[in-house]
Write a protein that holds these residues in place. Structure first.
Motif: not given
Length: 121
Positions: A72-90
């Motif tokens: 969101d450029n107006a808010k200088n904010t970045v998001y990371l939506q993480m789906n189908s999480l795996k053990f190795e994403d820890t």
């Protein structure tokens, strides 16, 4: 002074979802790129994803098709939506921002303090 404030993270089950947010605040002239690194216990830091301001996204092969980065450029904010999480994403996920601070002669990179994401059943 520029600060990156992260939120989100926590505990999720395999196959679950989490969302990370990172807001850049302070005297910012121009935001170039924002993104996320992660570091799992005993492993090297990995660049997870990044997004240039108004540009195309890039993902590590390990998260393609499961994670989505947006800004969101107006808010200088970045998001990371993480789906189908795996053990190795820890890992500890840290956001970064490459930007021009107001009054600076060059772009600089800033890092957040990190948010722990744990995937466990």
């Amino acid at each position: 002074q520029v600060h990156l404030v992260e939120s989100g993270g926590g505990l999720a089950q395999p196959g679950g979802s989490l969302r990370l947010s990172c807001a850049a605040s302070g005297s910012i002239f121009k935001l170039n790129v924002m993104g996320w690194y992660r570091q799992a216990p005993g492993k090297q830091s990995e660049l997870v994803a990044y997004i240039p301001s108004g540009g195309a996204t890039t993902y590590a092969d390990s998260v393609k098709g499961r994670f989505t980065i947006s800004m969101d450029n107006a808010k200088n904010t970045v998001y990371l939506q993480m789906n189908s999480l795996k053990f190795e994403d820890t890992a500890v996920y840290s956001c970064f921002a490459d930007l021009w601070p107001a009054g600076s002669r060059r772009a600089m990179e800033y890092r957040g303090t990190g948010s722990l994401v744990t995937v466990s059943s």
